[in-house]
Design an enzyme around this catalytic site. Sequence first.
Site, PDB file in Angstrom:
ATOM      1  N   ASP A  94       0.867  -1.182   0.000  1.00  0.00           N
ATOM      2  CA  ASP A  94       0.000   0.000   0.000  1.00  0.00           C
ATOM      3  C   ASP A  94       0.903   1.231   0.000  1.00  0.00           C
ATOM      4  O   ASP A  94       1.412   1.660   1.036  1.00  0.00           O
ATOM      5  CB  ASP A  94      -0.911  -0.023   1.229  1.00  0.00           C
ATOM      6  CG  ASP A  94      -2.095   0.911   1.062  1.00  0.00           C
ATOM      7  OD1 ASP A  94      -2.057   1.784   0.159  1.00  0.00           O
ATOM      8  OD2 ASP A  94      -3.072   0.773   1.827  1.00  0.00           O
ATOM      9  N   VAL A  95       1.111   1.785  -1.195  1.00  0.00           N
ATOM     10  CA  VAL A  95       2.096   2.857  -1.347  1.00  0.00           C
ATOM     11  C   VAL A  95       1.505   4.040  -2.134  1.00  0.00           C
ATOM     12  O   VAL A  95       2.091   5.101  -2.196  1.00  0.00           O
ATOM     13  CB  VAL A  95       3.375   2.242  -1.991  1.00  0.00           C
ATOM     14  CG1 VAL A  95       3.145   1.874  -3.442  1.00  0.00           C
ATOM     15  CG2 VAL A  95       4.604   3.069  -1.808  1.00  0.00           C
ATOM     16  N   LYS A  96       0.328   3.825  -2.719  1.00  0.00           N
ATOM     17  CA  LYS A  96      -0.493   4.877  -3.352  1.00  0.00           C
ATOM     18  C   LYS A  96       0.315   5.825  -4.225  1.00  0.00           C
ATOM     19  O   LYS A  96       0.244   7.064  -4.068  1.00  0.00           O
ATOM     20  CB  LYS A  96      -1.272   5.661  -2.298  1.00  0.00           C
ATOM     21  CG  LYS A  96      -2.264   4.790  -1.527  1.00  0.00           C
ATOM     22  CD  LYS A  96      -3.136   5.583  -0.615  1.00  0.00           C
ATOM     23  CE  LYS A  96      -4.045   4.715   0.225  1.00  0.00           C
ATOM     24  NZ  LYS A  96      -3.363   3.890   1.241  1.00  0.00           N
ATOM     25  N   ARG A  97       1.058   5.278  -5.159  1.00  0.00           N
ATOM     26  CA  ARG A  97       1.895   6.098  -6.019  1.00  0.00           C
ATOM     27  C   ARG A  97       1.121   6.649  -7.214  1.00  0.00           C
ATOM     28  O   ARG A  97       0.138   6.068  -7.663  1.00  0.00           O
ATOM     29  CB  ARG A  97       3.085   5.284  -6.529  1.00  0.00           C
ATOM     30  CG  ARG A  97       4.073   4.918  -5.448  1.00  0.00           C
ATOM     31  CD  ARG A  97       4.691   6.151  -4.826  1.00  0.00           C
ATOM     32  NE  ARG A  97       5.849   5.820  -4.029  1.00  0.00           N
ATOM     33  CZ  ARG A  97       5.962   5.996  -2.718  1.00  0.00           C
ATOM     34  NH1 ARG A  97       4.966   6.512  -2.040  1.00  0.00           N
ATOM     35  NH2 ARG A  97       7.070   5.679  -2.092  1.00  0.00           N
TER      36      ARG A  97
END
EC number: 4.1.1.23
Length: 278
Positions: A94-97
Amino acid sequence: MESFGTRLHRAITERGPLCVGIDPHPGLLAQWGLPDDVEGLDRFSRTVVEALGDRVAVVKPQSAFFERFGSRGVAILESTIRQLRDAGSLVLLDVKRGDIGSTVSAYAAAYLDPSSPVYVDAVTASPFLGVGSLAPMFELAAEHGGGVFVLALTSNPEGAAVQRAVTADGRTVAQTVIDEISQLNRGASPLGSFGLVVGATIGDTGHDLSGVGGPLLAPGLGAQGAGAADLRTVFGSSLASVLPSYSREVLSAGPDVAALRAAAERVLVDCRAVLPAR
Ligand SMILES: O=c1ccn([C@@H]2O[C@H](COP(=O)(O)O)[C@@H](O)[C@H]2O)c(=O)[nH]1
């Protein structure tokens, strides 16, 4: 090579429809009797892997809680990813790039190229610069059997003002994201590799998720107030594609390994009571 959608479908069939997050909040570290430092982060993550890595379909490390310790935290993230892979769970980072396409290429290389130290099965991505700007992630994911989960209708109350704003053609911003991801999954069977993030907290928003063809990651359960029964209201006829995601609700049962397993089993039973059998 097998697609992420195929691998996810099998993992859900074998282990059940559940994603558990690794979110080492300072408060959870304290609750587990661990120091708020890299050693505490390491012990916390190893315990979650030991408890759940061999039984939960998807484990979702939240990158922010590792990044806050700088390069030593990222080293622990790398090691956690390796341990999860060895234990057999799929890893969703979960890094929402999100960025302009040329920079998204570098994010894609970081997370979706098997030669990278932070290579994972799938990542979360933000479509704020346009779904099309994420194309390098979609392309590399398709090439290497990876997946991308794009934010559509997030679980936080602030999201609605942006995501439910109406565009020139009368669709909401979220519906345009949903429609673009649906296109990417066209013809994929049994499940597409491109998913959406749709919070379990949002109620019935009237969005049409029926043609997505990929997984619908549902955070917001437990600590944010939604329960398994809310999945019916949010997802309606698309329940069969839902992957429920819990972090604090399960993690707060630790550090005892048996208690963590029991908490994961309890939420899985709750979700199975609502979701169609897969
Ligand atoms: O819409 C979203 C997108 C992502 N998240 C992330 O999921 C977990 C939720 O943690 P809980 O402890 O189960 O509340 C966390 O990592 C968020 O960053 C989300 O909550 N909502």
